[in-house]
Scaffold this motif. Structure first.
Motif, PDB file in Angstrom:
ATOM      1  N   ASN A  33       5.366  96.311 -13.840  1.00  0.00           N
ATOM      2  CA  ASN A  33       6.922  96.174 -13.845  1.00  0.00           C
ATOM      3  C   ASN A  33       7.655  94.823 -13.684  1.00  0.00           C
ATOM      4  O   ASN A  33       8.773  94.462 -13.666  1.00  0.00           O
ATOM      5  CB  ASN A  33       7.598  96.976 -12.867  1.00  0.00           C
ATOM      6  CG  ASN A  33       8.655  97.902 -13.301  1.00  0.00           C
ATOM      7  OD1 ASN A  33       8.737  98.425 -14.563  1.00  0.00           O
ATOM      8  ND2 ASN A  33       9.487  98.079 -12.311  1.00  0.00           N
ATOM      9  N   VAL A  34       6.555  93.760 -13.840  1.00  0.00           N
ATOM     10  CA  VAL A  34       6.891  92.328 -13.549  1.00  0.00           C
ATOM     11  C   VAL A  34       7.698  91.926 -14.873  1.00  0.00           C
ATOM     12  O   VAL A  34       8.485  90.733 -15.008  1.00  0.00           O
ATOM     13  CB  VAL A  34       5.691  91.549 -13.490  1.00  0.00           C
ATOM     14  CG1 VAL A  34       4.830  91.161 -14.309  1.00  0.00           C
ATOM     15  CG2 VAL A  34       6.357  90.103 -12.760  1.00  0.00           C
ATOM     16  N   GLY A  35       7.392  92.744 -16.114  1.00  0.00           N
ATOM     17  CA  GLY A  35       8.120  92.082 -17.131  1.00  0.00           C
ATOM     18  C   GLY A  35       7.237  91.706 -18.285  1.00  0.00           C
ATOM     19  O   GLY A  35       7.595  90.928 -19.047  1.00  0.00           O
ATOM     20  N   LYS A  36       5.899  92.087 -18.225  1.00  0.00           N
ATOM     21  CA  LYS A  36       5.046  91.484 -19.142  1.00  0.00           C
ATOM     22  C   LYS A  36       5.058  91.817 -20.536  1.00  0.00           C
ATOM     23  O   LYS A  36       5.157  91.029 -21.486  1.00  0.00           O
ATOM     24  CB  LYS A  36       3.450  92.048 -18.510  1.00  0.00           C
ATOM     25  CG  LYS A  36       2.431  91.211 -19.338  1.00  0.00           C
ATOM     26  CD  LYS A  36       1.112  91.317 -18.441  1.00  0.00           C
ATOM     27  CE  LYS A  36       0.862  92.749 -18.002  1.00  0.00           C
ATOM     28  NZ  LYS A  36       0.359  93.741 -18.963  1.00  0.00           N
ATOM     29  N   SER A  37       5.292  93.371 -20.721  1.00  0.00           N
ATOM     30  CA  SER A  37       5.360  93.508 -22.058  1.00  0.00           C
ATOM     31  C   SER A  37       6.801  93.140 -22.698  1.00  0.00           C
ATOM     32  O   SER A  37       6.724  92.685 -23.816  1.00  0.00           O
ATOM     33  CB  SER A  37       5.768  95.325 -22.056  1.00  0.00           C
ATOM     34  OG  SER A  37       4.369  95.939 -21.770  1.00  0.00           O
ATOM     35  N   SER A  38       7.819  92.958 -21.777  1.00  0.00           N
ATOM     36  CA  SER A  38       9.206  92.273 -22.475  1.00  0.00           C
ATOM     37  C   SER A  38       8.997  90.902 -22.694  1.00  0.00           C
ATOM     38  O   SER A  38       9.387  90.510 -23.779  1.00  0.00           O
ATOM     39  CB  SER A  38      10.142  92.611 -21.262  1.00  0.00           C
ATOM     40  OG  SER A  38      10.170  94.197 -20.851  1.00  0.00           O
ATOM     41  N   ILE A  52       6.827  98.575 -24.162  1.00  0.00           N
ATOM     42  CA  ILE A  52       7.472  98.480 -22.980  1.00  0.00           C
ATOM     43  C   ILE A  52       7.668 100.106 -22.342  1.00  0.00           C
ATOM     44  O   ILE A  52       8.384 101.060 -22.831  1.00  0.00           O
ATOM     45  CB  ILE A  52       9.101  98.021 -23.059  1.00  0.00           C
ATOM     46  CG1 ILE A  52       9.014  96.674 -23.727  1.00  0.00           C
ATOM     47  CG2 ILE A  52       9.821  98.088 -21.783  1.00  0.00           C
ATOM     48  CD1 ILE A  52      10.425  96.066 -23.724  1.00  0.00           C
ATOM     49  N   LYS A 143      12.579  87.262 -15.706  1.00  0.00           N
ATOM     50  CA  LYS A 143      13.889  88.015 -15.263  1.00  0.00           C
ATOM     51  C   LYS A 143      14.656  87.166 -14.777  1.00  0.00           C
ATOM     52  O   LYS A 143      15.656  87.385 -13.796  1.00  0.00           O
ATOM     53  CB  LYS A 143      13.757  89.149 -14.357  1.00  0.00           C
ATOM     54  CG  LYS A 143      12.713  90.284 -14.970  1.00  0.00           C
ATOM     55  CD  LYS A 143      12.633  91.689 -14.108  1.00  0.00           C
ATOM     56  CE  LYS A 143      11.287  92.654 -14.489  1.00  0.00           C
ATOM     57  NZ  LYS A 143      11.480  93.802 -13.668  1.00  0.00           N
ATOM     58  N   ASP A 145      17.410  86.051 -15.959  1.00  0.00           N
ATOM     59  CA  ASP A 145      18.868  86.279 -16.096  1.00  0.00           C
ATOM     60  C   ASP A 145      19.510  87.177 -14.829  1.00  0.00           C
ATOM     61  O   ASP A 145      20.633  87.426 -15.038  1.00  0.00           O
ATOM     62  CB  ASP A 145      18.878  87.143 -17.224  1.00  0.00           C
ATOM     63  CG  ASP A 145      18.178  88.535 -17.434  1.00  0.00           C
ATOM     64  OD1 ASP A 145      18.708  89.438 -17.284  1.00  0.00           O
ATOM     65  OD2 ASP A 145      16.771  88.154 -17.666  1.00  0.00           O
ATOM     66  N   LYS A 146      18.608  87.805 -14.305  1.00  0.00           N
ATOM     67  CA  LYS A 146      18.952  88.917 -13.041  1.00  0.00           C
ATOM     68  C   LYS A 146      19.620  88.219 -11.812  1.00  0.00           C
ATOM     69  O   LYS A 146      20.589  88.696 -11.304  1.00  0.00           O
ATOM     70  CB  LYS A 146      18.066  89.688 -12.538  1.00  0.00           C
ATOM     71  CG  LYS A 146      17.347  90.556 -13.523  1.00  0.00           C
ATOM     72  CD  LYS A 146      17.764  92.131 -13.340  1.00  0.00           C
ATOM     73  CE  LYS A 146      16.803  92.898 -14.079  1.00  0.00           C
ATOM     74  NZ  LYS A 146      17.517  94.536 -13.835  1.00  0.00           N
ATOM     75  N   SER A 177      13.410  84.521 -19.368  1.00  0.00           N
ATOM     76  CA  SER A 177      13.854  85.927 -19.483  1.00  0.00           C
ATOM     77  C   SER A 177      13.843  86.520 -20.534  1.00  0.00           C
ATOM     78  O   SER A 177      13.890  85.953 -21.843  1.00  0.00           O
ATOM     79  CB  SER A 177      15.410  85.610 -19.154  1.00  0.00           C
ATOM     80  OG  SER A 177      16.426  86.792 -19.824  1.00  0.00           O
ATOM     81  N   ALA A 178      13.606  87.701 -20.653  1.00  0.00           N
ATOM     82  CA  ALA A 178      13.385  88.511 -22.074  1.00  0.00           C
ATOM     83  C   ALA A 178      14.685  88.972 -22.581  1.00  0.00           C
ATOM     84  O   ALA A 178      14.920  89.377 -23.768  1.00  0.00           O
ATOM     85  CB  ALA A 178      12.433  89.813 -21.764  1.00  0.00           C
ATOM     86  N   VAL A 179      15.707  88.797 -21.899  1.00  0.00           N
ATOM     87  CA  VAL A 179      16.865  89.236 -22.204  1.00  0.00           C
ATOM     88  C   VAL A 179      17.742  87.801 -23.178  1.00  0.00           C
ATOM     89  O   VAL A 179      18.252  88.110 -24.340  1.00  0.00           O
ATOM     90  CB  VAL A 179      18.061  89.612 -21.178  1.00  0.00           C
ATOM     91  CG1 VAL A 179      19.236  89.743 -21.631  1.00  0.00           C
ATOM     92  CG2 VAL A 179      17.089  90.911 -20.761  1.00  0.00           C
TER      93      VAL A 179
HETATM   94  N1  LIG Z   1      17.095  91.826 -16.972  1.00  0.00           N
HETATM   95  C1  LIG Z   1      15.840  91.767 -17.635  1.00  0.00           C
HETATM   96  N2  LIG Z   1      15.286  92.809 -17.441  1.00  0.00           N
HETATM   97  C2  LIG Z   1      13.760  92.612 -17.767  1.00  0.00           C
HETATM   98  C3  LIG Z   1      13.335  91.340 -17.906  1.00  0.00           C
HETATM   99  N3  LIG Z   1      11.921  91.657 -18.439  1.00  0.00           N
HETATM  100  C4  LIG Z   1      11.677  92.917 -18.228  1.00  0.00           C
HETATM  101  N4  LIG Z   1      12.853  93.693 -17.885  1.00  0.00           N
HETATM  102  C5  LIG Z   1      12.966  95.109 -17.512  1.00  0.00           C
HETATM  103  O1  LIG Z   1      12.176  95.340 -16.215  1.00  0.00           O
HETATM  104  C6  LIG Z   1      11.163  96.701 -16.398  1.00  0.00           C
HETATM  105  C7  LIG Z   1       9.613  96.379 -16.509  1.00  0.00           C
HETATM  106  O2  LIG Z   1       9.552  95.565 -17.693  1.00  0.00           O
HETATM  107  P1  LIG Z   1       8.073  95.755 -18.636  1.00  0.00           P
HETATM  108  O3  LIG Z   1       8.164  94.711 -19.693  1.00  0.00           O
HETATM  109  O4  LIG Z   1       7.849  97.221 -19.294  1.00  0.00           O
HETATM  110  O5  LIG Z   1       7.148  95.652 -17.343  1.00  0.00           O
HETATM  111  P2  LIG Z   1       5.623  95.391 -17.403  1.00  0.00           P
HETATM  112  O6  LIG Z   1       5.102  96.490 -16.764  1.00  0.00           O
HETATM  113  O7  LIG Z   1       5.181  94.383 -16.574  1.00  0.00           O
HETATM  114  O8  LIG Z   1       5.184  95.513 -18.898  1.00  0.00           O
HETATM  115  C8  LIG Z   1      11.900  97.183 -17.733  1.00  0.00           C
HETATM  116  O9  LIG Z   1      12.941  97.909 -17.242  1.00  0.00           O
HETATM  117  C9  LIG Z   1      12.565  96.002 -18.455  1.00  0.00           C
HETATM  118  O10 LIG Z   1      13.628  96.299 -19.299  1.00  0.00           O
HETATM  119  C10 LIG Z   1      14.119  90.377 -18.034  1.00  0.00           C
HETATM  120  O11 LIG Z   1      13.685  89.350 -18.536  1.00  0.00           O
HETATM  121  N5  LIG Z   1      15.324  90.564 -18.008  1.00  0.00           N
END
Ligand SMILES: Nc1nc2c(ncn2[C@@H]2O[C@H](COP(=O)(O)OP(=O)(O)O)[C@@H](O)[C@H]2O)c(=O)[nH]1
Ligand SMILES: [Mg+2]
Length: 210
Positions: A33-38, A52, A143, A145-146, A177-179
């Protein structure tokens, strides 16, 4: 560096079955959930290259992508995912540890950290494991942008401060930021630099042999 092509190659549970270690390799890891896939999708300019997933901890394999026909990007399974059995966790841990230990073409490990949070022990523990293995790493604060830039910066400073309790030197870090795609160019340029250095080293070694 321009990212021209990215192609998913394979998912493996064992480092021995991964593609031949003939190209420089860059691994991405972090708590689920850290945002790796994003982040990987953001780097690739692709909406769903790395799935994701809404189910944390779903990716339990070592996933290889080929970038520009020149280097491997590796998506490693997230650590610190609470809702699994001890046996499952031990299995992932040994899979990741073996990969980190034996993958000879691995250039650097990018450890993803959620920029919204205070320093998390699980991240520190993992970073210390990398230290024990003697592997180079860099930090990616995701993340961004948060929170406000100031709040993000404060969390990053706290994290770096925490690392200074055990490390003499701090690694490179990136804010992404993935956004907004913040950090994309910096990260790709950093990877390019390392690839160029590793090529120079290969050439030097070859010249010395000749
Ligand atoms: N606002 C924002 N949300 C993000 C960002 N990266 C990931 N998220 C959100 O965080 C959650 C987990 O992201 P995901 O990429 O699946 O995480 P993973 O488990 O590390 O692969 C999802 O709801 C994404 O939309 C970012 O850079 N900005
Ligand atoms: Mg994921």
């Amino acid at each position: 560096m321009q990212l021209k092509t990215i192609k998913f190659l394979q998912s493996e549970a064992d480092w021995r079955r991964c593609p031949p270690p003939a190209l420089p390799e860059f691994a991405f890891i972090g708590r689920s959930n850290v945002g790796k896939s994003s982040l990987i999708n953001m780097l690739a300019n692709h909406k769903s290259l790395a799935k994701i997933s809404s189910k944390p901890g779903k990716t339990r394999t070592i996933n290889h992508f080929l970038v520009n026909n020149a280097w491997y990007l590796v998506d490693l399974p997230g650590y610190g995912y609470a809702v699994v059995s001890k046996t499952m966790r031990a299995k992932w841990e040994s899979m990741i540890r073996d990969y980190l230990n034996f993958r000879t073409n691995l250039q650097i490990v990018f450890v993803l950290i959620d920029s919204r949070l205070e320093p998390q022990q699980k991240d520190i523990d993992f970073i210390n494991t990398l230290g024990e293995l003697g592997l180079p790493f860099a930090l990616i604060f995701t993340k961004a942008d948060k929170l406000s830039a100031t709040a993000t910066h404060q969390n990053i400073m706290q994290f770096r401060q925490k690392l200074l309790e055990t490390w003499e030197e701090l690694p490179a870090h990136f804010i992404t930021s993935a956004v907004t795609a913040k950090g994309r160019e910096e990260l790709l340029n950093y990877i390019e630099q390392i690839i160029n250095q590793s090529n120079t080293e290969i050439n030097r070694n070859q010249n010395e042999e000749n």
